[in-house]
Design an enzyme around this catalytic site. Structure first.
Site, PDB file in Angstrom:
ATOM      1  CB  SER A 147      45.023  -3.115 -25.332  1.00 42.26           C
ATOM      2  OG  SER A 147      44.748  -1.979 -24.544  1.00 42.26           O
ATOM      3  CE1 TYR A 161      39.903  -5.250 -23.994  1.00 42.49           C
ATOM      4  CE2 TYR A 161      41.339  -3.607 -22.990  1.00 42.49           C
ATOM      5  CZ  TYR A 161      40.756  -4.169 -24.121  1.00 42.49           C
ATOM      6  OH  TYR A 161      41.036  -3.650 -25.358  1.00 42.49           O
TER       7      TYR A 161
HETATM    8  P1  NDP Z   1      34.647  -2.459 -31.744  1.00 42.79           P
HETATM    9  O1  NDP Z   1      33.739  -2.835 -30.626  1.00 42.79           O
HETATM   10  O2  NDP Z   1      34.283  -1.284 -32.573  1.00 42.79           O
HETATM   11  O3  NDP Z   1      34.900  -3.699 -32.697  1.00 42.79           O
HETATM   12  C1  NDP Z   1      34.970  -5.001 -32.207  1.00 42.79           C
HETATM   13  C2  NDP Z   1      34.834  -5.936 -33.390  1.00 42.79           C
HETATM   14  O4  NDP Z   1      34.961  -7.273 -32.916  1.00 42.79           O
HETATM   15  C3  NDP Z   1      33.504  -5.813 -34.093  1.00 42.79           C
HETATM   16  O5  NDP Z   1      33.713  -5.855 -35.480  1.00 42.79           O
HETATM   17  C4  NDP Z   1      32.755  -7.054 -33.636  1.00 42.79           C
HETATM   18  O6  NDP Z   1      31.909  -7.480 -34.701  1.00 42.79           O
HETATM   19  C5  NDP Z   1      33.886  -8.022 -33.445  1.00 42.79           C
HETATM   20  N1  NDP Z   1      33.558  -9.103 -32.529  1.00 42.79           N
HETATM   21  C6  NDP Z   1      33.232  -9.006 -31.221  1.00 42.79           C
HETATM   22  N2  NDP Z   1      32.954 -10.223 -30.734  1.00 42.79           N
HETATM   23  C7  NDP Z   1      33.107 -11.098 -31.763  1.00 42.79           C
HETATM   24  C8  NDP Z   1      32.949 -12.496 -31.896  1.00 42.79           C
HETATM   25  N3  NDP Z   1      32.580 -13.269 -30.869  1.00 42.79           N
HETATM   26  N4  NDP Z   1      33.189 -13.065 -33.096  1.00 42.79           N
HETATM   27  C9  NDP Z   1      33.544 -12.299 -34.146  1.00 42.79           C
HETATM   28  N5  NDP Z   1      33.718 -10.971 -34.077  1.00 42.79           N
HETATM   29  C10 NDP Z   1      33.488 -10.386 -32.896  1.00 42.79           C
HETATM   30  O7  NDP Z   1      36.060  -2.232 -31.049  1.00 42.79           O
HETATM   31  P2  NDP Z   1      37.520  -1.896 -31.617  1.00 42.79           P
HETATM   32  O8  NDP Z   1      37.528  -1.729 -33.066  1.00 42.79           O
HETATM   33  O9  NDP Z   1      38.041  -0.826 -30.777  1.00 42.79           O
HETATM   34  O10 NDP Z   1      38.283  -3.236 -31.201  1.00 42.79           O
HETATM   35  C11 NDP Z   1      39.128  -3.968 -32.054  1.00 42.79           C
HETATM   36  C12 NDP Z   1      40.290  -4.494 -31.225  1.00 42.79           C
HETATM   37  O11 NDP Z   1      41.093  -3.409 -30.794  1.00 42.79           O
HETATM   38  C13 NDP Z   1      39.890  -5.252 -29.971  1.00 42.79           C
HETATM   39  O12 NDP Z   1      40.704  -6.395 -29.811  1.00 42.79           O
HETATM   40  C14 NDP Z   1      40.176  -4.252 -28.862  1.00 42.79           C
HETATM   41  O13 NDP Z   1      40.425  -4.869 -27.627  1.00 42.79           O
HETATM   42  C15 NDP Z   1      41.401  -3.582 -29.446  1.00 42.79           C
HETATM   43  N6  NDP Z   1      41.723  -2.282 -28.867  1.00 42.79           N
HETATM   44  C16 NDP Z   1      40.867  -1.243 -29.023  1.00 42.79           C
HETATM   45  C17 NDP Z   1      41.165  -0.029 -28.433  1.00 42.79           C
HETATM   46  C18 NDP Z   1      40.227   1.115 -28.489  1.00 42.79           C
HETATM   47  O14 NDP Z   1      40.414   2.085 -27.730  1.00 42.79           O
HETATM   48  N7  NDP Z   1      39.226   1.109 -29.355  1.00 42.79           N
HETATM   49  C19 NDP Z   1      42.405   0.176 -27.689  1.00 42.79           C
HETATM   50  C20 NDP Z   1      43.241  -0.987 -27.624  1.00 42.79           C
HETATM   51  C21 NDP Z   1      42.908  -2.160 -28.201  1.00 42.79           C
HETATM   52  P3  NDP Z   1      30.490  -8.217 -34.575  1.00 42.79           P
HETATM   53  O15 NDP Z   1      29.811  -7.660 -33.373  1.00 42.79           O
HETATM   54  O16 NDP Z   1      29.811  -7.873 -35.872  1.00 42.79           O
HETATM   55  O17 NDP Z   1      30.824  -9.668 -34.478  1.00 42.79           O
END
Ligand code: NDP
Length: 252
Positions: A147, A161
């Site tokens: 990020s 975070y």
């Molecule tokens: P979302 O919350 O939309 O997606 C997060 C994903 O992670 C979901 O598919 C969730 O699926 C999965 N997840 C969470 N916990 C677990 C777990 N314990 N085991 C397996 N899967 C898990 O967020 P984003 O798409 O935005 O996030 C994706 C990445 O991008 C993250 O690492 C985030 O930090 C990073 N990021 C995002 C930004 C943003 O502004 N959106 C900016 C910078 C970085 P499920 O609940 O089905 O398991």
């Protein structure tokens, strides 16, 4: 889908953690449209099933595996599923993440544990599961999602975070240094992107701040998907080490 077919991406087996929403889901759809074979990994089966069906309905190839990335055996099983289903693994996208924003003075140690377990250990377990496969193949590509909060501390509120994302960046660069040669490592560092991430804060004031910030800044998730596709599409002797992308309007 033929209009976006990309030979350099086509037929690569790409496992994406956190594929049930946000950046992971958008990346799965874009890469599948470019001909990649997708292994979608997360905990919500219905979301993954719907994603796989959408990809297949558009003529793409995909399967899913349920895994909690905080459990190393489940992450290893998802890599094993990729190999049993598609015969190999070319790209491991360590993307699953949690952003629980709150002031340090709240001492929300349970949330700190969750972020450390998902954002750092989840990435490490993904590396541990895929690295032996990549070494045996003498090829492979790690894409770790950090990020902009891994470049500059997102404080107040996002300190822990940020700490997890600084760790992802450090681990990615060390990994690249240690296993480079035949194996590529890319770190993606996005700014505010539309997804479910902004709902991860249990602290009401921080949640309101984060959601207002996203409302003013966020860009669609396929912006990150295109960056990931760009890194994968490079020739094998080119390793895109880091991609930083922000909404044009975002200052932080
Ligand atoms: P979302 O919350 O939309 O997606 C997060 C994903 O992670 C979901 O598919 C969730 O699926 C999965 N997840 C969470 N916990 C677990 C777990 N314990 N085991 C397996 N899967 C898990 O967020 P984003 O798409 O935005 O996030 C994706 C990445 O991008 C993250 O690492 C985030 O930090 C990073 N990021 C995002 C930004 C943003 O502004 N959106 C900016 C910078 C970085 P499920 O609940 O089905 O398991």
């Amino acid at each position: 889908m033929t209009d976006v077919f990309t030979p350099a991406v086509a037929n690569k087996v790409v496992l994406i953690t956190g594929a049930s929403s946000g950046l992971g889901e958008a990346s799965a759809e874009l890469l599948a449209a470019q001909g990649a074979k997708i292994v979608a990994v997360a905990r919500r089966a219905e979301r993954l099933q719907a994603l796989v069906e959408r990809i297949q309905a558009n003529g793409g190839q995909a399967t899913f595996a349920l895994a909690d990335v905080t459990d190393k055996a489940q992450v290893a099983a998802s890599v094993a599923h990729a190999i049993s289903h598609f015969g190999r693994l070319d790209v491991m996208v360590n993307n699953a993440g949690l952003m629980a924003i709150a002031p340090m003075s709240e001492c929300r140690t349970d949330e700190w544990d969750r972020m450390i377990d998902i954002n750092i250990k989840g990435v490490l377990y993904g590396i541990a599961a895929a690295l032996p496969v990549f070494q045996a193949q003498q090829s492979g590509h790690f894409i770790n999602v950090a990020s902009v909060a891994g470049i500059k501390v997102f404080s107040p509120g996002g300190t822990v975070y940020s700490g997890t994302k600084f760790a992802v960046r450090a681990i990615s660069d060390g990994l690249r240094h240690e296993v480079g040669g035949a194996i590529r490592t890319t770190t993606i560092l996005p700014g505010a992107v539309a997804s479910e991430l902004k709902y991860g804060s249990g602290h009401s004031e921080s949640a309101a701040f984060v959601q207002a910030f996203y409302q003013q800044n966020e860009i669609p998730a396929d912006s990150v998907a295109r960056a990931i596709a760009f890194a994968i599409a490079q020739p094998a002797d080119v390793d895109i080490n880091e991609i930083v992308l922000r909404p044009t309007v975002q200052e932080f």
